[in-house]
Design a protein around this motif. Structure first.
Motif, short mmCIF file in Angstrom:
data_model
loop_
_atom_site.label_atom_id
_atom_site.label_comp_id
_atom_site.label_asym_id
_atom_site.label_seq_id
_atom_site.Cartn_x
_atom_site.Cartn_y
_atom_site.Cartn_z
N PHE A 134 0.82 -0.99 -0.11
CA PHE A 134 -0.13 -0.08 -0.08
C PHE A 134 0.94 1.08 -0.06
CE2 PHE A 134 -2.04 -3.35 2.08
CZ PHE A 134 -3.43 -3.32 1.59
N LYS A 135 0.53 2.27 -0.81
CA LYS A 135 1.04 3.47 -0.64
C LYS A 135 0.58 4.36 0.33
CE LYS A 135 2.72 7.21 -3.82
NZ LYS A 135 2.82 7.72 -5.26
N VAL A 136 1.35 4.93 1.04
CA VAL A 136 0.76 6.01 1.92
C VAL A 136 0.75 7.62 1.33
CG1 VAL A 136 1.39 7.03 4.35
CG2 VAL A 136 1.91 4.64 3.99
N GLU A 137 -0.40 8.16 1.30
CA GLU A 137 -0.46 9.36 0.81
C GLU A 137 -0.67 10.38 1.72
OE1 GLU A 137 -0.02 10.13 -2.32
OE2 GLU A 137 -0.73 8.18 -3.39
N LYS A 138 -1.05 10.18 2.88
CA LYS A 138 -1.27 11.07 4.23
C LYS A 138 -1.01 10.17 5.54
CE LYS A 138 -6.19 10.86 3.68
NZ LYS A 138 -6.22 9.86 2.46
N ALA A 139 -1.26 11.17 6.42
CA ALA A 139 -0.69 10.63 7.95
C ALA A 139 -1.86 9.34 7.95
CB ALA A 139 -0.68 11.65 8.87
N GLN A 140 -3.15 9.87 7.59
CA GLN A 140 -4.33 8.93 7.99
C GLN A 140 -4.02 7.48 7.60
OE1 GLN A 140 -6.36 9.83 10.30
NE2 GLN A 140 -7.44 8.16 10.51
N ASP A 141 -3.41 7.48 6.35
CA ASP A 141 -3.11 6.18 5.73
C ASP A 141 -2.34 5.24 6.60
OD1 ASP A 141 -4.68 7.29 3.60
OD2 ASP A 141 -2.88 7.74 2.41
N SER A 142 -0.82 5.81 6.95
CA SER A 142 -0.28 5.00 8.06
C SER A 142 -0.85 4.76 9.30
CB SER A 142 1.29 5.81 7.91
OG SER A 142 0.92 7.01 8.38
N LYS A 143 -1.75 5.82 9.74
CA LYS A 143 -2.44 5.60 11.18
C LYS A 143 -3.21 4.13 10.97
CE LYS A 143 -2.67 10.17 12.55
NZ LYS A 143 -3.60 11.18 12.85
N GLN A 144 -3.85 4.01 9.73
CA GLN A 144 -4.78 2.97 9.52
C GLN A 144 -4.13 1.61 9.26
OE1 GLN A 144 -8.01 4.32 7.18
NE2 GLN A 144 -8.82 5.68 8.52
N LEU A 145 -3.05 1.76 8.28
CA LEU A 145 -2.51 0.62 7.73
C LEU A 145 -1.52 -0.19 8.57
CD1 LEU A 145 -1.97 1.89 4.13
CD2 LEU A 145 -3.35 0.21 4.73
N SER A 147 -1.83 0.38 12.20
CA SER A 147 -2.00 0.61 13.47
C SER A 147 -1.72 -0.44 14.78
CB SER A 147 -3.72 0.72 13.66
OG SER A 147 -4.09 -0.55 13.19
N ASP A 148 -1.34 -1.65 14.22
CA ASP A 148 -1.11 -2.49 15.05
C ASP A 148 0.39 -2.58 15.20
OD1 ASP A 148 -0.88 -3.42 12.46
OD2 ASP A 148 -1.02 -5.49 12.86
N THR A 149 1.50 -1.53 14.96
CA THR A 149 2.66 -1.45 15.09
C THR A 149 2.85 -0.36 16.01
OG1 THR A 149 3.10 0.14 13.11
CG2 THR A 149 3.06 -2.45 12.55
N SER A 150 4.26 -0.16 16.30
CA SER A 150 4.83 0.95 17.16
C SER A 150 5.45 1.94 16.33
CB SER A 150 5.65 0.50 18.27
OG SER A 150 6.72 -0.24 17.57
N TRP A 151 5.21 1.92 15.01
CA TRP A 151 5.95 2.83 14.09
C TRP A 151 5.52 4.21 14.31
CZ3 TRP A 151 4.62 -0.04 9.03
CH2 TRP A 151 5.53 -1.53 9.02
N CYS A 152 6.65 5.32 14.11
CA CYS A 152 6.13 6.45 14.61
C CYS A 152 5.24 7.44 13.45
CB CYS A 152 7.35 7.40 14.66
SG CYS A 152 8.27 7.45 13.37
N GLY A 157 -1.74 9.80 17.50
CA GLY A 157 -2.12 11.26 18.07
C GLY A 157 -1.51 12.26 17.33
N SER A 158 -1.47 13.50 17.83
CA SER A 158 -0.79 14.49 17.06
C SER A 158 0.88 14.42 16.88
CB SER A 158 -1.14 15.95 18.08
OG SER A 158 -0.40 15.81 19.24
N ASN A 159 1.42 13.47 17.59
CA ASN A 159 2.76 13.24 17.51
C ASN A 159 3.03 12.31 16.32
OD1 ASN A 159 1.87 10.99 18.90
ND2 ASN A 159 3.30 10.68 20.18
N ASN A 160 1.96 12.04 15.34
CA ASN A 160 2.40 11.17 14.27
C ASN A 160 3.66 11.91 13.44
OD1 ASN A 160 1.93 10.50 11.17
ND2 ASN A 160 0.72 8.96 12.34
N VAL A 404 -12.32 13.30 13.92
CA VAL A 404 -12.27 12.19 15.10
C VAL A 404 -11.42 10.95 14.67
CG1 VAL A 404 -14.58 12.86 15.65
CG2 VAL A 404 -14.33 10.94 14.17
N ASN A 405 -11.05 10.82 13.27
CA ASN A 405 -10.01 9.63 13.25
C ASN A 405 -8.81 9.81 13.11
OD1 ASN A 405 -12.03 7.45 12.82
ND2 ASN A 405 -12.67 8.32 10.75
#
Length: 924
Positions: A134-145, A147-152, A157-160, A404-405
């Motif tokens: 999957f390609k990440v186009e924005k922060a929300q993409d990596s948050k969802q793709l 979410s079960d990792t500890s990657w920054c 939260g806001s510290n993404n 909210v997401n």
């Protein structure tokens, strides 16, 4: 809390560092003061380099966890104006700091098999056998793709950190999902294509050029093993992923590779620049601004009162506000609809000399219509009026779904409003609980959930088992969901569970206020962890979803003594609690009264009860058995060795096993110290060390008794016994006994190395017999110094059997170093060799250059004959006639020559030196 080994910049230096880049210290003081110790100068250093607050938080969170776990010495962090040095690695800029910290100080959370993300509605850009990319186009993409990792880049939260990587390195991320990875560490992998390199991150979260471990796979008939990026890409090919696939760029219409870096576009630079510029004033943006953006118009504004915008003449513009100079913002010329000169809104006419100073710039573009969504994605907390506006207008809900997401913790008024929309609120709850799991918030969302609602309870419990942020759990959740309450409660808390099982578990945990409400014998047994009372509770507790650690017994004798002091007197003399009674008496009794009572008592008068008191005294006082007045009693130690195990089994099975991770630099006597800030873990070897330290205090003299020695050897190795016996090696009875248990030279303590070589003893004899001279010499090299001529000469006398290993060649080699010895040592060596190996002199006389006196000694002992004593001829030129008045000088010169000759004799520089010494002596 950390000491002053870390050089911390003072306020004046902070001011200088910030002012050097046009920044006002007062504008950043609140951010700087958030941090303590070494983190304060790190914060200033990063602010100087335009770091966002969340970027500083991220770096601090990584380093702090390693410092707390003693994996990083804060003294190894040095901050200067030009760079930061961590563990001798110099880091000159923010980007390298982020990369270095993430690569070398990763933070990994525990991965649960049953929560691994396996489904998504997103479309992969590449696929293969069990592989989706999957390609990440924005922060929300990596948050969802992820979410079960500890990657920054997956922080909820806001510290993404996605935007930081995108802005600073033009990072383009691809996240790989692998259903059948080569190892669990590669079930998800992030490929990071930067503007100048490629990096990779797998589950252990160590970003760099390699995976965390090697992978092995078959490709084109070959087995390939490796961990670098080319190897991983080949692995993807082996799974049918076309890593060279191309696609059409929708902006240029040209074909390009899918897996590649996407350069930052001018629009992205503008968006990031505007957001940074507005980040300190986003709360001042009104609904009118939002309406303007929806038409494609954005006004970058300043005023005479607060500052101006400077046109730098190269399509970049810099805002100057109240002494603060922003970073240049690059605005494409075609996007500028209007530039207003400074003072226009005040009715002032443009000034010829100040035409480059502007009041506002109006940007017109279709992309401006996306700014609200993009700023939300960058972490903007909406002002309440804009939130209300979006809540009420058609289409506004789409923005709020995104809002909210983000995982951001929203203001109370907005949380209250969200409760009126079930869909929005549920989405918000989900993201907040995910952020809580990862430690990015304190679980504030629990205040909006009902512990008596089954759905809420299940969701919270699922997140609770993963989070570490448990300090702000609401009281109603503690009492109504005891699975949570008991996990976070302190022993002094008074919680009303209204549940019989929860109350028994609370008593087992040591919550004495719960116990004192119903101090029955049954509950007392639970409170004091009688195994027969605890074991039935374990299975019941686990079945009902309780954390098994709740039933852990105390890990210190002091805890048992404290519990015992609170039970009713009627139970204190029960035989089943006898060991705890002795522990309590020793803990709370007067130490010196005990010592005085048993100081002079006859050993024959001691009873088993006295011995139990003695064991308890040793276990509960830091001095151990060392200052126990029974410590020299053979009967006491026999009893101790026979009975110590009961104090580390049953209810006492966790004594000494728990270790708290408190860094060496933390002062536990500091008034701000709170041990709960530092986690604990069970370390079984810690208990063994505790027991060993106790039992090794036995006096050495008692080990001469075979029975006690046998008991000692059941606990300790023969090497331990040897070390104990040789604490003072010059006592022959201990040396001889230790010799019986020496099996190799590794059994011998290094502390006696000097003694082994200078005195005849049974230890050295055995070592030479089992190891030989070469291995013994290696031991001496490591622990004293290598053997020399003195040692070899002594050994030939002490241990004749080793003679064949001490060859003449060894002796000759060492003889050449004889010059460094004093005259007494030289004579000792000579005599030792004469006694042990006289033929050495007979066979090597010409090579030894012995003084005349030593030659005469050898002749008298019939080691050499008279004919072997030959004086070499020294050719001496006839000296010039010296006037009589110079006699004093001549005598001085002769004496000097004699000294030189003697020195040459000792150093064996010349073979004629001895003859010269003889001649000059005659001359004098």
């Amino acid at each position: 809390m950390f000491n002053n080994r870390i050089v911390i910049a003072q306020k004046k230096l902070f001011i200088d560092m910030l002012s050097a880049v046009g920044k006002n210290y007062d504008d950043y003081q609140e951010i700087i003061n958030k941090y303590n110790s070494v983190f304060k100068p790190i914060a200033v250093w990063m602010l100087v380099r335009d770091a966002e607050e969340f970027e500083i938080d991220d770096i601090v969170s990584h380093l702090a966890q390693y410092i707390n776990r003693k994996k990083l010495n804060p003294g190894n962090i040095k901050v200067s104006k030009s760079n930061i040095v961590i563990n001798d690695q110099s880091i000159p800029n923010k980007t390298e700091l982020i990369n270095f910290v993430h690569a070398n100080f990763p933070i990994a959370k525990k991965q649960e098999d049953n929560v691994q993300q396996s489904e998504t509605d997103r479309t992969p850009v590449l696929t293969g056998d069990g592989i989706r990319v999957f390609k990440v186009e924005k922060a929300q993409d990596s948050k969802q793709l992820a979410s079960d990792t500890s990657w920054c880049i997956a922080y909820a939260g806001s510290n993404n950190m996605w935007q930081s990587y995108r802005s600073n390195q033009a990072a383009t991320f691809y996240i790989v999902w692998d259903e059948n990875p080569p190892s669990p560490n590669q079930r998800k992998v992030a490929l990071q294509y930067n503007n100048n390199n490629v990096q990779i991150t797998d589950i252990p979260n160590r970003t760099g050029s390699n995976l965390s471990d090697e992978i092995s796979f078959q490709y084109e008939g070959q087995t390939i093993t490796g961990r670098d990026i080319p190897t991983y890409l080949t692995y993807l090919k082996s799974k049918g992923v076309n890593i060279d696939a191309s696609t059409t760029n929708p902006e240029t219409g040209e074909e390009e590779k899918v897996l590649k870096n996407k350069p930052i576009t001018p629009e992205e630079k503008l968006e990031t620049g505007l957001y940074r510029n507005l980040s300190s004033n986003l709360d001042k943006i009104s609904v009118d601004h939002i309406k303007s953006w929806s038409t494609g118009k954005f006004v970058l504004r300043s005023t005479l009162k607060f500052g101006f915008i400077k046109d730098n003449g190269d399509n970049t513009y810099t805002t100057h506000t109240s002494g603060f100079i922003g970073r240049p913002i690059e605005i494409p010329e075609e996007m500028i609809a209007e530039k207003s000169h400074l003072g226009k809104s005040e009715g002032m006419l443009p000034s010829e000399g100040a035409s480059h100073l502007l009041e506002s710039i109006t940007i017109q573009s279709e992309s401006v219509k996306t700014y609200l969504s993009k700023f939300i994605g960058m972490g903007w907390i909406l002002p309440n009026d804009i939130f209300e506006y979006l809540f009420d207008i058609p289409g506004g809900k789409d923005y709020l779904v995104q809002y909210v997401n983000t995982g951001l913790e929203l203001p109370k008024d907005q949380r209250d409003k969200l409760q009126t929309d079930k869909q929005l609120f549920n989405s918000y709850v989900k993201q907040q609980l995910t952020a809580w799991e990862m430690g990015h918030n304190d679980g504030e969302i629990l205040k909006y959930l009902d512990p008596n609602n089954l759905s809420d309870k299940e969701k919270v419990l699922k997140s609770f088992v993963k989070t570490k942020n448990i300090r702000n759990i609401p009281q109603n959740w503690k009492e109504n969901v005891p699975q949570i309450g008991l996990s976070v409660a302190n022993v002094g808390d008074d919680l009303n569970f209204n549940d019989p099982l929860a109350e028994k578990l609370a008593i087992a945990k040591g919550m004495f206020k719960v116990y004192q409400r119903n101090p029955t014998l049954e509950n007392t047994r639970i409170y004091l962890h009688t195994p027969e009372a605890i074991e039935p509770l374990i299975a019941i507790a686990e079945t009902n979803g309780y954390n098994a650690k709740i039933l852990n017994s105390p890990s210190s004798f002091n805890s048992f003594a404290g519990r015992f002091s609170l039970i009713p007197d009627e139970f204190k003399n029960l035989p089943e609690f006898y060991p705890i009674t002795k522990i309590a008496e020793a803990t709370y009794g007067k130490k010196y009264d005990f010592i005085e009572k048993y100081r002079n008592i006859d050993e024959s008068e001691l009873t088993p009860d006295d011995f139990e008191k003695g064991i308890a005294f040793s276990l509960t006082n830091n001095a151990g058995p060392k200052y126990n007045p029974m410590g020299i009693s053979e009967k006491f130690w026999n009893y101790y060795y026979d009975n110590y195990e009961k104090y580390f089994s049953g209810r006492f099975n966790r004594i000494g096993i728990e270790v708290r991770e408190v860094p060496d630099d933390v002062d536990i006597d500091d008034e701000d110290y709170d041990e709960e800030d530092y986690p604990t873990y069970d370390e079984p070897t810690a208990q063994k060390r505790f027991i060993d330290d106790q039992l090794k205090e036995i006096p050495r003299s008692l080990l001469l008794d075979p029975d006690i020695r046998e008991k000692y050897l059941k606990r300790f190795s023969q090497k331990d016994l040897v070390n104990k016996l040789l604490e003072s090696p010059r006592l022959e009875k201990y040396n001889n006994l230790a010799t019986e248990y020496i099996n190799s030279i590794q059994d011998v303590p290094t502390s006696i190395a000097f003694y082994l070589a200078i005195e005849q003893n049974s230890i050295t004899e055995k070592l030479l017999r089992i190891s030989g001279i070469e291995e013994f010499n290696n031991y001496m090299k490591r622990n004293r110094s290598q053997l020399d001529i003195r040692d070899y000469a002594r050994f030939l006398n002490f241990y004749p059997f080793i003679g064949d290993q001490i060859t003449d060649q060894i002796l000759l080699q060492e003889w050449m170093k004889l010059q460094y010895l004093n005259s007494t040592e030289k004579l000792d060596v000579f005599n030792d060799l004469v006694n042990a190996r006289p033929e050495f002199f007979r066979n090597h006389l010409q090579e030894l250059n012995l003084p005349s006196a030593r030659l005469e000694d050898l002749r008298k002992k019939n080691i050499i004959g008279t004919e072997q004593i030959t004086q070499p001829t020294l050719e001496v030129k006839e000296p010039k006639q010296i006037p009589e008045e110079d006699d004093e000088d001549v005598l001085a010169s002769v004496k000097s020559m004699l000294k030189i000759a003697q020195k040459l004799d000792f150093k064996k520089e010349y073979r004629l030196a001895d003859k010269l010494t003889y001649i000059l002596t005659k001359k004098i």
